[in-house]
Structure formats: structure tokens, C-alpha cells
Design a protein around this motif. Structure first.
Motif, PDB file in Angstrom:
ATOM      1  N   PRO A  54       0.825  -1.227   0.000  1.00  0.00           N
ATOM      2  CA  PRO A  54       0.000   0.000   0.000  1.00  0.00           C
ATOM      3  C   PRO A  54       0.851   1.264   0.000  1.00  0.00           C
ATOM      4  CG  PRO A  54      -0.881  -1.599   1.545  1.00  0.00           C
ATOM      5  CD  PRO A  54       0.438  -2.144   1.075  1.00  0.00           C
ATOM      6  N   ASN A  55       0.313   2.319  -0.595  1.00  0.00           N
ATOM      7  CA  ASN A  55       1.029   3.588  -0.657  1.00  0.00           C
ATOM      8  C   ASN A  55       1.285   4.130   0.751  1.00  0.00           C
ATOM      9  OD1 ASN A  55      -1.815   3.909  -0.466  1.00  0.00           O
ATOM     10  ND2 ASN A  55      -1.618   6.061  -0.972  1.00  0.00           N
ATOM     11  N   GLU A  57       0.491   6.694   2.512  1.00  0.00           N
ATOM     12  CA  GLU A  57      -0.644   7.169   3.302  1.00  0.00           C
ATOM     13  C   GLU A  57      -1.432   5.999   3.882  1.00  0.00           C
ATOM     14  OE1 GLU A  57      -4.516  10.165   2.930  1.00  0.00           O
ATOM     15  OE2 GLU A  57      -3.305   9.686   1.168  1.00  0.00           O
ATOM     16  N   VAL A 166      -7.985   4.989   1.055  1.00  0.00           N
ATOM     17  CA  VAL A 166      -6.878   5.833   0.596  1.00  0.00           C
ATOM     18  C   VAL A 166      -5.807   5.021  -0.125  1.00  0.00           C
ATOM     19  CG1 VAL A 166      -7.263   7.474   2.469  1.00  0.00           C
ATOM     20  CG2 VAL A 166      -5.553   5.663   2.753  1.00  0.00           C
ATOM     21  N   ALA A 167      -5.853   3.698  -0.010  1.00  0.00           N
ATOM     22  CA  ALA A 167      -4.894   2.860  -0.728  1.00  0.00           C
ATOM     23  C   ALA A 167      -5.112   3.020  -2.233  1.00  0.00           C
ATOM     24  CB  ALA A 167      -5.061   1.399  -0.320  1.00  0.00           C
ATOM     25  N   GLN A 168      -4.025   3.092  -2.983  1.00  0.00           N
ATOM     26  CA  GLN A 168      -4.144   3.215  -4.432  1.00  0.00           C
ATOM     27  C   GLN A 168      -4.833   1.989  -5.024  1.00  0.00           C
ATOM     28  OE1 GLN A 168      -0.088   3.869  -5.672  1.00  0.00           O
ATOM     29  NE2 GLN A 168      -0.177   6.065  -5.238  1.00  0.00           N
ATOM     30  N   ASN A 169      -4.602   0.853  -4.411  1.00  0.00           N
ATOM     31  CA  ASN A 169      -5.257  -0.396  -4.810  1.00  0.00           C
ATOM     32  C   ASN A 169      -5.864  -1.015  -3.560  1.00  0.00           C
ATOM     33  OD1 ASN A 169      -6.072  -2.890  -5.676  1.00  0.00           O
ATOM     34  ND2 ASN A 169      -4.070  -3.555  -6.430  1.00  0.00           N
ATOM     35  N   SER A 172      -4.782  -4.398  -2.420  1.00  0.00           N
ATOM     36  CA  SER A 172      -3.446  -4.592  -1.838  1.00  0.00           C
ATOM     37  C   SER A 172      -3.487  -4.413  -0.329  1.00  0.00           C
ATOM     38  CB  SER A 172      -2.451  -3.607  -2.461  1.00  0.00           C
ATOM     39  OG  SER A 172      -2.716  -2.274  -2.040  1.00  0.00           O
ATOM     40  N   TYR A 173      -4.395  -3.588   0.151  1.00  0.00           N
ATOM     41  CA  TYR A 173      -4.487  -3.318   1.594  1.00  0.00           C
ATOM     42  C   TYR A 173      -4.926  -4.563   2.365  1.00  0.00           C
ATOM     43  CZ  TYR A 173      -5.631  -0.763   5.900  1.00  0.00           C
ATOM     44  OH  TYR A 173      -5.672  -0.316   7.197  1.00  0.00           O
ATOM     45  N   SER A 227     -15.011  -0.405   1.610  1.00  0.00           N
ATOM     46  CA  SER A 227     -14.660   0.446   0.474  1.00  0.00           C
ATOM     47  C   SER A 227     -15.868   0.777  -0.396  1.00  0.00           C
ATOM     48  CB  SER A 227     -13.590  -0.232  -0.390  1.00  0.00           C
ATOM     49  OG  SER A 227     -14.127  -1.350  -1.091  1.00  0.00           O
TER      50      SER A 227
END
Length: 279
Positions: A54-55, A57, A166-169, A172-173, A227
Motif C-alpha cells: 500500500p502507498n 498514506e 486511501v490505498a491506491q489499490n 493490496s491493503y 470500500s
């Protein structure tokens, strides 16, 4: 709420009740909880090779959630050691939706309408009726740990509800959290059982595999729902699992199941139906 989200949340709820019953059913709940959590991490590993980390953030929420989950797992294990499944489980899950509804309105501006808040309240009232009917189920100590578990549930639900968004994907979180959350909890259990670490793996194969699959599937589905829909609504609907938990407590563990524990599921079901038809 979209029908697919409703179905996913209900399936998540049923799976959640199943792995909680596994933890309650063993002699040492802490060791069993450790096997379940580590098993979940085991099943998450293959997915880590196909999704990015995860990004930054989202990484903050990932770390915070892992810490809160550690407290949750520890408190849950103690709660099941000192109290009944049909007492601890409904109280722990029942106060969570109200806490999340209040905190999500304050922290991220997700304000429920009056009919939605009334529906959440009906569910919570049914949960408390379910928990407090029949015999005490553990007394003040069990009640205290149930409330502590509830606070951690509200904490990690809000954290993950924000993190998965807030994860870009978002996908993936989910596996990264299931994997990462095992690290602080395993460290805690090793510290607690440092005199005899063999108890962490002897006779735990079934719990490791089945429990690990169940915990990963249950919370993975819940995070996907976070989500898609407001966190408080997902939380409230997911807590209908306490009906299954109460039945398991009565049938499997011979816990009290009186008249009020037949009425309470009707209240919970009514609140769940209202929650899905009101705006």
C-alpha cells in the motif's frame, strides 16, 4: 446498500462467528487465537506477490490497525476465558456499531440519517438483549473485557475503513493487513508463552488451517465492503453474526438460551432489514 454488498457482509458475519467459536472451544484461548491469526497470515502470503505494498498514506493506517488488532486479539482471548461466548460476543460486537457511527460522523463526516441511526440502535438493542438475557455468563470481569474488545473493534474498523479507501489499490491493503497484523500479536504471544513455545504449534494444525482461512476470508470481505459503503452501516449489518454466535453458544457450549434470546434475534433482523431499505 447494494444487494451484493449486503450478501458479502452477511457471509463475512457468519464466517466471523465460526472462527470465534473455534477460539472459545479450546482450552487455551490465547494459543488458539495465535494459531488462527498466524494461519490467516499464511493464507495471505501468496497474494502479496501479486499486489503492491500500500502507498505511504495507507501504510500509516496499516501499521495503526495492526497495533489495534493486537490488543483486540489479546482482549478477546481473555474475554472468552472468563465469560460465555453468548455473553461476551454480543456485547463486544453490539456496542461497536454505535461507537463507529459516532466516531465516523466526527472524524470523517459520514453522518447517518435519522432512520439509519434508528436501525443501528435497534440492532444494538437486540444485541444487548441477547447478551444480558439468561445467566450472567461471566460477571463484571467478562463484561469489562467485552467492552474493551468493542472499543478495539471500533478502532480497527474506522482505521481500516479509511485505509482501504486511501490505498491506491484497495485489494493490496487487505492481504497486507492480514499478514502484517500477525507480527505484533505473535510477538506478544511468544512473550507470554516464552517458558513453553511448543504450545504454539503442537496440536494446532486444524486450527491453523481452518481458523486461518476463516479469519482471512471474514475480514477480507468486510474490508471490501468498507470500500463500498459507509463504515457504520457495514459494521451494524455485520454484527448480525451474534445470532449465529448465540446459537453456537447454546448448542455447542450448553450456554443459557431463554425466551429473550429467541426475541433478540428478531430485533436484530428487524434492524438489519430497516438498515437496507432506509436512506
Amino acid at each position: 446498500m447494494e444487494p451484493i454488498v449486503t450478501v458479502v457482509v452477511l457471509v463475512s458475519a457468519l464466517i466471523h462467528a465460526a472462527w470465534n467459536a473455534m477460539v472459545k472451544g479450546e482450552e487455551d484461548a490465547l494459543e488458539t487465537q495465535a494459531a488462527v491469526v498466524i494461519g490467516g497470515a499464511f493464507f495471505a502470503v501468496p497474494f502479496l506477490f501479486f499486489v503492491p505494498f500500500p502507498n505511504p498514506e495507507a501504510g500509516f493506517y496499516l501499521a495503526l490497525s495492526a497495533a489495534i488488532h493486537c490488543a483486540y486479539f489479546a482482549a478477546l482471548a481473555v474475554g472468552y476465558r472468563v465469560g460465555d461466548l453468548s455473553f461476551v460476543y454480543p456485547i463486544a460486537r453490539g456496542t461497536g456499531p454505535i461507537l463507529v457511527a459516532l466516531l465516523s460522523a466526527f472524524l470523517i463526516g459520514e453522518i447517518l440519517s435519522v432512520p439509519q441511526l434508528a436501525s443501528v440502535s435497534i440492532i444494538c438493542f437486540g444485541l444487548f438483549t441477547l447478551a444480558l438475557s439468561g445467566r450472567a455468563g461471566g460477571g463484571i470481569r467478562a463484561f469489562a473485557f467485552a467492552i474493551l474488545v468493542s472499543a478495539t473493534i471500533a478502532g480497527y474498523s474506522l482505521t481500516d475503513g479509511i485505509g482501504v479507501r486511501v490505498a491506491q489499490n484497495p485489494w493490496s491493503y487487505i492481504p497486507w493487513l492480514i499478514f502484517v497484523q500477525a507480527i505484533p500479536f505473535l510477538t506478544f504471544v511468544i512473550w507470554r508463552r516464552r517458558d513453553d513455545l511448543t504450545v504454539l504449534y503442537q496440536g494446532q494444525t486444524r486450527t491453523f488451517l481452518l481458523g486461518g482461512f476463516l479469519i482471512g476470508a471474514s475480514y477480507g470481505l468486510a474490508m471490501w465492503a468498507f470500500s463500498q459503503e459507509r463504515i457504520a452501516i457495514v459494521m451494524a449489518l455485520r454484527e448480525t453474526a451474534v445470532v449465529c454466535g448465540a446459537v453456537l453458544g447454546a448448542v455447542v457450549f450448553r450456554e443459557a438460551y431463554g425466551r429473550w434470546r429467541l426475541i433478540a434475534p428478531l430485533l436484530i433482523a428487524t434492524g438489519a432489514v430497516c438498515l437496507n431499505v432506509v436512506e
